[in-house]
Scaffold this motif. Structure first.
Motif, PDB file in Angstrom:
ATOM      1  N   ARG A  19      -5.292   8.260  -9.410  1.00 42.37           N
ATOM      2  CA  ARG A  19      -6.292   8.108  -8.360  1.00 42.37           C
ATOM      3  C   ARG A  19      -7.515   8.942  -8.739  1.00 42.37           C
ATOM      4  NH1 ARG A  19      -2.768  11.943  -6.046  1.00 42.37           N
ATOM      5  NH2 ARG A  19      -3.799  13.777  -5.167  1.00 42.37           N
ATOM      6  N   ASP A  62     -15.438  -3.937  -2.096  1.00 46.35           N
ATOM      7  CA  ASP A  62     -15.988  -2.578  -2.137  1.00 46.35           C
ATOM      8  C   ASP A  62     -17.487  -2.607  -1.846  1.00 46.35           C
ATOM      9  OD1 ASP A  62     -13.454  -2.093  -3.027  1.00 46.35           O
ATOM     10  OD2 ASP A  62     -14.047  -1.080  -4.875  1.00 46.35           O
ATOM     11  N   ASN A  74     -10.404  -3.641  -3.105  1.00 45.01           N
ATOM     12  CA  ASN A  74      -9.257  -2.768  -2.832  1.00 45.01           C
ATOM     13  C   ASN A  74      -8.629  -2.968  -1.457  1.00 45.01           C
ATOM     14  OD1 ASN A  74      -8.979  -0.737  -5.173  1.00 45.01           O
ATOM     15  ND2 ASN A  74     -11.181  -0.800  -4.814  1.00 45.01           N
ATOM     16  N   TYR A  75      -9.397  -3.526  -0.518  1.00 41.98           N
ATOM     17  CA  TYR A  75      -8.921  -3.627   0.860  1.00 41.98           C
ATOM     18  C   TYR A  75      -8.536  -5.076   1.137  1.00 41.98           C
ATOM     19  CZ  TYR A  75      -8.806  -2.411   5.859  1.00 41.98           C
ATOM     20  OH  TYR A  75      -8.426  -2.179   7.161  1.00 41.98           O
ATOM     21  N   TYR A  82       0.821  -1.202   0.000  1.00 41.02           N
ATOM     22  CA  TYR A  82       0.000   0.000   0.000  1.00 41.02           C
ATOM     23  C   TYR A  82       0.859   1.258   0.000  1.00 41.02           C
ATOM     24  CZ  TYR A  82      -4.502  -2.315   0.628  1.00 41.02           C
ATOM     25  OH  TYR A  82      -5.638  -3.061   0.432  1.00 41.02           O
ATOM     26  N   SER A 109     -10.069  -4.010  -9.069  1.00 43.34           N
ATOM     27  CA  SER A 109     -11.345  -3.304  -9.010  1.00 43.34           C
ATOM     28  C   SER A 109     -12.342  -4.139  -8.208  1.00 43.34           C
ATOM     29  CB  SER A 109     -11.906  -3.082 -10.421  1.00 43.34           C
ATOM     30  OG  SER A 109     -11.166  -2.119 -11.122  1.00 43.34           O
ATOM     31  N   LEU A 135      -6.211   2.593  -2.325  1.00 37.29           N
ATOM     32  CA  LEU A 135      -5.812   1.683  -3.392  1.00 37.29           C
ATOM     33  C   LEU A 135      -4.319   1.409  -3.318  1.00 37.29           C
ATOM     34  CD1 LEU A 135      -8.546   2.972  -4.509  1.00 37.29           C
ATOM     35  CD2 LEU A 135      -7.658   2.380  -6.761  1.00 37.29           C
ATOM     36  N   CYS A 166      -9.983 -10.358   2.387  1.00 32.01           N
ATOM     37  CA  CYS A 166     -10.368  -9.266   1.499  1.00 32.01           C
ATOM     38  C   CYS A 166     -11.732  -8.730   1.910  1.00 32.01           C
ATOM     39  CB  CYS A 166     -10.425  -9.762   0.051  1.00 32.01           C
ATOM     40  SG  CYS A 166     -11.121  -8.557  -1.114  1.00 32.01           S
ATOM     41  N   GLU A 173     -10.186   1.004 -14.162  1.00 36.12           N
ATOM     42  CA  GLU A 173     -10.701   0.907 -12.798  1.00 36.12           C
ATOM     43  C   GLU A 173     -12.219   0.971 -12.873  1.00 36.12           C
ATOM     44  OE1 GLU A 173     -10.709   3.228  -8.475  1.00 36.12           O
ATOM     45  OE2 GLU A 173      -9.238   3.790  -9.987  1.00 36.12           O
ATOM     46  N   TRP A 179      -3.066  -0.813  -6.112  1.00 37.30           N
ATOM     47  CA  TRP A 179      -2.771  -1.369  -7.430  1.00 37.30           C
ATOM     48  C   TRP A 179      -2.876  -0.330  -8.545  1.00 37.30           C
ATOM     49  CZ3 TRP A 179      -6.838  -1.108 -10.906  1.00 37.30           C
ATOM     50  CH2 TRP A 179      -8.100  -0.840 -10.365  1.00 37.30           C
ATOM     51  N   ASN A 180      -3.176   0.912  -8.206  1.00 35.98           N
ATOM     52  CA  ASN A 180      -3.385   1.964  -9.209  1.00 35.98           C
ATOM     53  C   ASN A 180      -2.058   2.579  -9.645  1.00 35.98           C
ATOM     54  OD1 ASN A 180      -3.139   2.988  -6.594  1.00 35.98           O
ATOM     55  ND2 ASN A 180      -4.294   4.840  -7.067  1.00 35.98           N
TER      56      ASN A 180
END
Length: 270
Positions: free
Chosen positions: A108, A224, A197-198, A95, A194, A125, A221, A140, A127-128
């Motif tokens: 972002r 979202d 994210n967490y 992260y 996508s 995020l 995980c 995304e 992975w962006n």
């Protein structure tokens, strides 16, 4: 899917940065390439006081109940590419890459309410990022947070002056996937998280040709949140393969601030 008109969805054909930029820090330009124009982020002058290059693209109206897909082509001109440095794949899952000593260029999204005030997302995020030296398509899929009426795309070098990020074919469209949740079959690819994210110690793996799954045998995980209507019945299903330990799927209910208020009594176990 339906394309959404945006000031920056014309392929940067005007060649003028002011046509697309709400604000930028410098080190950002529109350049000619392959008979068209591309957005360049990170080409800083030698005497630049800051290593950072950012551009906030012009705002676009959105609805918080609609699922969207943002996509663009991009590549890195510089040393920090996975082709030249395969170890960057390990860094990808961190992260806070800056804390590990290697920030990477990326993007972002920022969202705004009807008064123009910024609305924070409920997650960060990881992975962006853009870390390939060849042109690739990045995307995304997202829901705007509750109360959002507009959003901006921000491209940044994340204060890494060694690389220039080149961006082309930026577009926004509604996303139709047949489900309320985002990226239900994880088939956006192993680097596109996508909808999830967490995470901790989780990867997306290709278990058969063109078939992907979320591998969280060693972690967890939190997906979202998705918009729902009280009093309406919904069906939730999942395909779970857990040969080593019991797999569990929980469902949380959240309020308009995305704060957990309850958990469904049913817990899916395999």
């Amino acid at each position: 899917a339906e394309e959404v008109t945006a000031p920056w969805s014309d392929g940067f054909e005007t060649g003028k940065l002011k046509s697309y930029s709400h604000w930028n820090s410098g080190g950002v330009s529109i350049e000619k390439m392959d008979g068209g124009h591309i957005l360049s982020v990170g080409k800083l002058p030698e005497n630049a006081k800051s290593k950072r290059a950012d551009i906030v693209m012009k705002r676009v109206p959105v609805k918080d109940s609609v699922k969207y897909r943002l996509s663009f082509r991009a590549k890195i001109d510089g040393p920090d590419t996975v082709e030249d440095n395969p170890q960057l794949e390990y860094l990808f899952y961190e992260y806070d890459k800056a804390a590990k000593g290697k920030p990477l260029s990326g993007w972002r999204l920022e969202f705004y309410d009807k008064n123009g005030k910024r609305i924070a997302r409920s997650f960060s995020l990881f992975w962006n990022v853009v870390f390939r030296g060849a042109w690739n398509r990045y995307e995304e899929i997202f829901y705007p947070p509750p109360g959002a009426v507009a959003f901006s795309v921000i491209f940044t070098n994340n204060a890494n002056p060694d690389n220039v990020m080149l961006v082309d074919d930026l577009k926004l469209e509604t996303a139709e996937e047949g489900t309320l949740n985002i990226n239900p079959e994880f088939n956006c690819g192993k680097y596109n998280f996508s909808g999830c994210n967490y995470v901790k110690n989780v990867k997306i793996v290709e278990y058969a040709k063109g078939k992907f799954a979320l591998d969280n045998r060693n972690g967890w995980c939190i997906m979202d949140p998705v918009p729902v209507t009280p009093g309406v019945e919904y069906e939730i299903s999942a395909t779970i393969h857990s040969p080593e330990k019991t797999g569990r799927l929980y469902v949380w209910c959240c309020d308009g601030r995305l704060k957990k208020v309850s958990q469904l009594k049913q817990v899916l176990r395999v």
